[in-house]
Every structure is written in structure tokens, then in C-alpha cells.
Design an enzyme around this catalytic site. Structure first.
Site, PDB file in Angstrom:
ATOM      1  N   HIS A  21      24.669   8.454  36.011  1.00  0.00           N
ATOM      2  CA  HIS A  21      24.806   9.432  37.104  1.00  0.00           C
ATOM      3  C   HIS A  21      26.150   9.268  37.785  1.00  0.00           C
ATOM      4  CE1 HIS A  21      22.813   5.796  38.645  1.00  0.00           C
ATOM      5  NE2 HIS A  21      23.495   5.982  39.767  1.00  0.00           N
ATOM      6  N   ASP A  55      20.953  12.759  46.703  1.00  0.00           N
ATOM      7  CA  ASP A  55      20.611  11.336  46.716  1.00  0.00           C
ATOM      8  C   ASP A  55      19.653  11.095  47.876  1.00  0.00           C
ATOM      9  OD1 ASP A  55      20.783   8.438  47.347  1.00  0.00           O
ATOM     10  OD2 ASP A  55      22.333   8.438  45.805  1.00  0.00           O
TER      11      ASP A  55
END
Ligand code: DGP
Length: 142
Positions: free
Chosen positions: A102, A33
Site C-alpha cells: 500500500h 486510513d
């Protein structure tokens, strides 16, 4: 909701945008991320184009959650002493900001104190270092 193939994660899947990839399987991609909530914050996404958990096929979700379990195990190994948060948001009302399904995998040591989403982008060296750390742990998982 309809799926927009121009979303950021679809572009990462097509190789149009860079990412610190941790593992690619036939059906999933795991990468860091860019705005980590903690060091080692990874995202696991399906290659199937689904905006949220409601729209993915059951078979696709099964493959995805199997990979989520694998990455969560790796996170536990790579960041000993932490717990592992597995978080998945559906809809802007729930805080979802990228509309390609996700799962967040986040090493966590702050108990119940979880405001969500990191505040700032991490630097490339840090993302690369933590991608490497997760890759090494994944290599030890069956
Ligand atoms: P969510 O709110 O569950 O939709 O989380 C989306 C996450 O995606 C958020 O934690 C930040 C991350 N993110 C946004 N843009 C990018 C990007 O271009 N690359 C990567 N690697 N992560 C991104």
C-alpha cells in the site's frame, strides 16, 4: 515473503470488512486510513495480492503508481496549502504493519516533522467527510 490472503486489506478488497472507499479501479482500491496521520490520509492498494513492493508484478506496480499519482493530485486539490507525502513501507523493520502492498497519501503541513502513523482511530463521520472531499477532487482530475 509469502502473502497471507487473510490480511486486513485483502479482507477489505473482498468486501468482508468495511472501508471508506474513495475510488475503485479495475486494478486498485483507494480508501481512508482508519488511523490517519492527518485529515485526508488515504491508502492506495493493488488488487494483486503482493505483500510488498518486491513481490508485485511490474505491470501491477505500474498501474498502482499511476493511481497513486492521481490520488496525490486529488489530495493537493482537496487540501490546498498542504504538501503531499507519499509513503510506502516494506517489512516490519521499516515499520510496515499490514502485509498487503500500500501507498500512504497524506496531506501534510508540518515540514520535516514527521513521526509516522496516526495514534488513534478517527471517528466514522470524519473519515466519511474526508473520503467525500477526496472523491470530489478526483472527479476534477483527468
Ligand atoms: P503500514 O505501517 O504502512 O503497514 O500502515 C498500515 C496502515 O493501515 C496504518 O496507517 C493503519 C491502517 N489500517 C490498519 N488497519 C486498518 C483497517 O482495518 N482499515 C483501514 N482503513 N486502515 C487500517
Amino acid at each position: 515473503m509469502s502473502y497471507d490472503p487473510a490480511n486486513i486489506f485483502a479482507r477489505i478488497l473482498r468486501g468482508e470488512l468495511p472501508a471508506h472507499v474513495v475510488e475503485e479501479t479495475e486494478d486498485t482500491l483507494t480508501f481512508m486510513d482508519i488511523m490517519p496521520k492527518a485529515n485526508g490520509h488515504a491508502l492506495v492498494i493493488p488488487k494483486e495480492g503482493a505483500p510488498n513492493i518486491f513481490e508485485i508484478s511490474d505491470d501491477g506496480l505500474h498501474k498502482l503508481i499511476t493511481q497513486v499519482k492521481r490520488v496525490a493530485k486529488a489530495s493537493q486539490r482537496a487540501y490546498p496549502g498542504n504538501g503531499v507525502r507519499v509513503i510506502q513501507l516494506n517489512g516490519s523493520e521499516a515499520g510496515q504493519s499490514v502485509f498487503h502492498l500500500h501507498f500512504h497519501i497524506i496531506p501534510s503541513a508540518d515540514g520535516m516533522n514527521f513521526g509516522f502513523h496516526g495514534g488513534a482511530a478517527a471517528d466514522e463521520a470524519s473519515l466519511s467527510e474526508h473520503a467525500q472531499r477526496l472523491k470530489q477532487a478526483l472527479a476534477t482530475i483527468d
